[in-house]
Scaffold this motif. Structure first.
Motif, PDB file in Angstrom:
ATOM      1  N   UNK A  53       0.849  -1.194   0.000  1.00 41.06           N
ATOM      2  CA  UNK A  53       0.000   0.000   0.000  1.00 41.06           C
ATOM      3  C   UNK A  53       0.879   1.236   0.000  1.00 41.06           C
ATOM      4  N   UNK A  54       0.616   2.133  -0.914  1.00 40.53           N
ATOM      5  CA  UNK A  54       1.362   3.386  -0.964  1.00 40.53           C
ATOM      6  C   UNK A  54       0.745   4.339   0.050  1.00 40.53           C
ATOM      7  N   UNK A  55       1.564   4.809   0.975  1.00 39.17           N
ATOM      8  CA  UNK A  55       1.055   5.670   2.042  1.00 39.17           C
ATOM      9  C   UNK A  55       1.257   7.153   1.757  1.00 39.17           C
ATOM     10  N   UNK A  56       2.323   7.491   1.044  1.00 42.70           N
ATOM     11  CA  UNK A  56       2.608   8.904   0.800  1.00 42.70           C
ATOM     12  C   UNK A  56       3.570   9.058  -0.364  1.00 42.70           C
ATOM     13  N   UNK A  57       3.440  10.164  -1.068  1.00 46.10           N
ATOM     14  CA  UNK A  57       4.388  10.540  -2.111  1.00 46.10           C
ATOM     15  C   UNK A  57       4.832  11.973  -1.848  1.00 46.10           C
ATOM     16  N   UNK A  58       6.109  12.192  -1.962  1.00 45.13           N
ATOM     17  CA  UNK A  58       6.661  13.543  -1.869  1.00 45.13           C
ATOM     18  C   UNK A  58       7.434  13.779  -3.153  1.00 45.13           C
ATOM     19  N   UNK A  59       7.258  14.952  -3.728  1.00 44.68           N
ATOM     20  CA  UNK A  59       7.909  15.245  -4.999  1.00 44.68           C
ATOM     21  C   UNK A  59       8.780  16.487  -4.850  1.00 44.68           C
ATOM     22  N   UNK A  60       9.902  16.480  -5.528  1.00 43.05           N
ATOM     23  CA  UNK A  60      10.821  17.617  -5.455  1.00 43.05           C
ATOM     24  C   UNK A  60      10.188  18.839  -6.112  1.00 43.05           C
ATOM     25  N   UNK A  61      10.705  20.016  -5.783  1.00 38.50           N
ATOM     26  CA  UNK A  61      10.143  21.260  -6.317  1.00 38.50           C
ATOM     27  C   UNK A  61      10.157  21.301  -7.841  1.00 38.50           C
TER      28      UNK A  61
END
Length: 124
Positions: A36-44
Motif C-alpha cells: 500500500x502506498x502511504x505517501x508521495x513527496x515530490x521535489x520542487x
C-alpha cells in the motif's frame, strides 16, 4: 510561492493515485500484492518522487517487506514509464521507494507510554 507549493502537493497526490492504480491493477508480481502506498513527496522541480509504502501486518525487517522492496526496485522503470504515459508532465519524475515506518514508530511509542503509565501506577 504558495501556488508552487500547492502544485507540488497536487502533483504528488496525483502520482500517488496513479502509482496505486498501476500497482493494484497492472502489476502481476505476487510480492507486490499487499503493498500500500502511504505517501508521495515530490521535489520542487518535479524530477524526483519519493514513494513511501507499507505492508499491513508487516514491519520493515520482515521477509515480505524485503521482497517487496526488491520487487519495487526492479520495477521502478516500469512505474516511471507508466506515470509518464498517464500524467501530462513536462518531466517524468524518477521514482524512489522507501518503506514507511511511521506506523511501526507510532506503535512503539504507544507501547512505551503504556509501560511508563503502568510503572507510575506501581509506585502509588
Amino acid at each position: 510561492m504558495n501556488q508552487e507549493v500547492s502544485r507540488t502537493k497536487r502533483v504528488a497526490l496525483e502520482v500517488r493515485k496513479t502509482l496505486s492504480e498501476i500497482l493494484h491493477r497492472e502489476t502481476k508480481d505476487p510480492r507486490l500484492s499487499k503493498v500500500n502506498i502511504t505517501e508521495c513527496k515530490i521535489s520542487k522541480d518535479l524530477s524526483v518522487v519519493t514513494v513511501y509504502f507499507t505492508i499491513i501486518g508487516q514491519n520493515e525487517a520482515d521477509q515480505a517487506a524485503q521482497d517487496a522492496i526488491k520487487a519495487l526496485e526492479k520495477a521502478k522503470g516500469f512505474f516511471r514509464t507508466e506515470v509518464g504515459k498517464r500524467m501530462n508532465l513536462r518531466i517524468t519524475p524518477e521514482v524512489r521507494f522507501f518503506y514507511d515506518t511511521v506506523a511501526e514508530n507510532a506503535s512503539h511509542i504507544e507501547e512505551l507510554i503504556f509501560q511508563a503509565l503502568h510503572k507510575k501506577d506501581e509506585y502509588k
